[in-house]
Motif scaffolding. Structure first.
Motif, mmCIF file in Angstrom:
data_model
loop_
_atom_site.group_PDB
_atom_site.id
_atom_site.type_symbol
_atom_site.label_atom_id
_atom_site.label_comp_id
_atom_site.label_asym_id
_atom_site.label_seq_id
_atom_site.Cartn_x
_atom_site.Cartn_y
_atom_site.Cartn_z
ATOM 1 N N SER A 35 -1.287 13.096 1.593
ATOM 2 C CA SER A 35 -2.698 13.355 1.907
ATOM 3 C C SER A 35 -3.225 12.402 2.970
ATOM 4 C CB SER A 35 -3.549 13.231 0.641
ATOM 5 O OG SER A 35 -3.420 11.931 0.096
ATOM 6 N N GLY A 36 -2.579 11.242 3.141
ATOM 7 C CA GLY A 36 -2.905 10.376 4.270
ATOM 8 C C GLY A 36 -3.677 9.110 3.965
ATOM 9 N N GLU A 37 -4.442 9.062 2.888
ATOM 10 C CA GLU A 37 -5.287 7.890 2.663
ATOM 11 C C GLU A 37 -4.491 6.771 2.008
ATOM 12 O OE1 GLU A 37 -9.158 9.097 1.618
ATOM 13 O OE2 GLU A 37 -9.685 7.176 0.689
ATOM 14 N N LEU A 38 -4.553 5.586 2.571
ATOM 15 C CA LEU A 38 -3.805 4.455 2.030
ATOM 16 C C LEU A 38 -4.413 3.973 0.721
ATOM 17 C CD1 LEU A 38 -3.106 4.127 5.254
ATOM 18 C CD2 LEU A 38 -2.191 1.968 4.426
ATOM 19 N N GLN A 90 0.902 5.356 1.042
ATOM 20 C CA GLN A 90 0.241 6.421 1.797
ATOM 21 C C GLN A 90 0.887 7.749 1.418
ATOM 22 O OE1 GLN A 90 0.665 6.556 6.124
ATOM 23 N NE2 GLN A 90 -1.512 7.020 6.305
ATOM 24 N N GLY A 132 6.369 0.374 7.765
ATOM 25 C CA GLY A 132 6.391 1.335 6.659
ATOM 26 C C GLY A 132 7.782 1.840 6.334
ATOM 27 N N GLU A 136 -8.134 -6.884 -1.246
ATOM 28 C CA GLU A 136 -7.473 -5.688 -0.736
ATOM 29 C C GLU A 136 -8.392 -4.914 0.188
ATOM 30 O OE1 GLU A 136 -8.428 -6.229 -3.812
ATOM 31 O OE2 GLU A 136 -9.067 -4.389 -4.831
ATOM 32 N N ALA A 137 -7.771 -4.159 1.061
ATOM 33 C CA ALA A 137 -8.504 -3.329 2.003
ATOM 34 C C ALA A 137 -8.723 -1.940 1.426
ATOM 35 C CB ALA A 137 -7.736 -3.223 3.315
ATOM 36 N N PHE A 152 -4.189 0.953 -2.253
ATOM 37 C CA PHE A 152 -3.739 -0.392 -2.587
ATOM 38 C C PHE A 152 -2.901 -0.365 -3.859
ATOM 39 C CE2 PHE A 152 -3.962 -4.832 -3.491
ATOM 40 C CZ PHE A 152 -4.374 -4.975 -4.808
ATOM 41 N N TYR A 155 0.851 -1.185 0.000
ATOM 42 C CA TYR A 155 0.000 0.000 0.000
ATOM 43 C C TYR A 155 0.888 1.236 0.000
ATOM 44 C CZ TYR A 155 -3.998 -2.882 1.332
ATOM 45 O OH TYR A 155 -4.999 -3.825 1.344
ATOM 46 N N PHE A 168 3.713 0.706 2.691
ATOM 47 C CA PHE A 168 3.498 -0.358 3.672
ATOM 48 C C PHE A 168 3.368 -1.703 2.967
ATOM 49 C CE2 PHE A 168 2.915 1.941 7.568
ATOM 50 C CZ PHE A 168 2.436 3.183 7.180
ATOM 51 N N ARG A 184 -12.505 14.001 10.837
ATOM 52 C CA ARG A 184 -11.116 14.046 10.406
ATOM 53 C C ARG A 184 -10.199 14.386 11.594
ATOM 54 N NH1 ARG A 184 -8.421 14.510 5.223
ATOM 55 N NH2 ARG A 184 -6.480 13.484 5.758
ATOM 56 N N PHE A 243 0.291 -5.207 9.151
ATOM 57 C CA PHE A 243 1.143 -4.283 8.419
ATOM 58 C C PHE A 243 2.538 -4.217 9.014
ATOM 59 C CE2 PHE A 243 -1.542 -1.997 5.422
ATOM 60 C CZ PHE A 243 -2.794 -2.411 5.827
ATOM 61 N N LEU A 302 1.012 0.580 11.197
ATOM 62 C CA LEU A 302 -0.400 0.391 11.515
ATOM 63 C C LEU A 302 -0.529 -0.807 12.446
ATOM 64 C CD1 LEU A 302 -0.497 1.989 8.743
ATOM 65 C CD2 LEU A 302 -2.707 0.873 8.400
ATOM 66 N N PHE A 353 -9.511 1.923 2.697
ATOM 67 C CA PHE A 353 -9.318 2.681 3.924
ATOM 68 C C PHE A 353 -10.109 3.979 3.919
ATOM 69 C CE2 PHE A 353 -6.036 0.678 6.440
ATOM 70 C CZ PHE A 353 -5.535 -0.263 5.564
ATOM 71 N N GLY A 354 -10.501 4.382 5.112
ATOM 72 C CA GLY A 354 -11.036 5.713 5.305
ATOM 73 C C GLY A 354 -9.919 6.737 5.329
ATOM 74 N N GLN A 355 -10.311 7.985 5.469
ATOM 75 C CA GLN A 355 -9.325 9.077 5.409
ATOM 76 C C GLN A 355 -8.591 9.258 6.735
ATOM 77 O OE1 GLN A 355 -12.485 9.310 6.052
ATOM 78 N NE2 GLN A 355 -13.110 11.329 6.790
#
Lengths: 112, 113
Positions: free
Chosen positions: A42-45, A39, A105, B101-102, A47, A37, A91, B9, A102, B43, B104-106
């Motif tokens: 912006s933060g959102e992982l 990241q 990273g 696959e997973a 795939f 993955y 990750f 957030r 996980f 994580l 994810f949220g923000q």
């Protein structure tokens, strides 16, 4: 025990360099899946790839390639001709039948 | 567009407060997960659920509980927030256990003061 180890905490390269991110995993399961993955800042992982334990073929997708070797329990990720947009935390993850585990990273910084 | 949505957030809570973090997915996924992300630790899995009303402890469940009353919603509860629970919390969902696959949220950045 099930574990994912990404020994490289941070890697810095200059644009157009090739870079390999290492991933070593531990599991006693015979059937499992491995993932990468990304990241971005912006933060959102996001795939990138999935590989099951029975498929050791290497995979190439554009500038990205993955090398899965069961003999060494490794699933390494190579970026060819890196670009600034590749800067992110990457990750590696292991999925035995019920969980998704996980690594810690690897932060990749690509400088122009 | 498939989505995992976390209700906030950013959150700031006081020590001792009960905190609810909500996560909703619109993909009809069976499996949902809560992770916390801390610098240098990656994580870490707190809890996961593979069916409605089912829950399983992850690697660091202490101080947390979860609720899954409906398939699409998975809530993380901090019974009595403490400063060491200041972290980024990530919710994820998968279609099939272990194989897919997973998404994810923000993320929710929680600060406990």
């Amino acid at each position: 025990a099930q574990k994912v180890t990404q020994a490289q905490t941070e890697i810095s390269v200059v644009e157009k360099e090739d870079v390999t991110l290492d991933c070593v995993y531990e599991t006693r399961d015979t059937t499992y899946y491995l993932f990468w993955y990304k990241q971005p800042p912006s933060g959102e992982l996001v795939f990138l790839i999935r590989r099951n334990s029975f498929d050791e073929q290497n995979e190439i997708s554009g500038r990205y390639s993955w090398n899965f070797q069961k003999s060494t329990s490794s699933f390494n990720f190579t970026i060819t001709a890196s670009q600034v947009v590749d800067s992110a935390v990457y990750f590696c993850a292991l999925s035995p039948p019920d969980k998704l585990i996980f690594g810690t990273g690897t932060r990749l910084q690509v400088f122009p | 567009d498939v989505k995992v949505t976390q209700s906030s957030r950013y959150l700031v809570k006081r020590t001792g407060e009960k905190v609810f973090l909500e996560c909703v997915q619109d993909m009809d996924h069976e499996n949902m997960f809560w992770y916390r992300q801390d610098p240098g630790l990656g994580l870490r899995l707190i809890y996961f659920s593979y069916d409605v009303k089912m829950k399983e402890k992850g690697d660091i469940p202490e101080g947390y509980s979860v609720s899954r009353e409906k398939k699409e919603r998975f809530s993380l509860i901090l019974e009595s927030a403490s400063t060491n629970q200041t972290s980024m919390y990530l919710c994820a969902s998968t279609l099939e256990q272990g194989r897919t696959e997973a998404f994810f949220g923000q993320g929710t950045r929680l600060t406990v003061v």
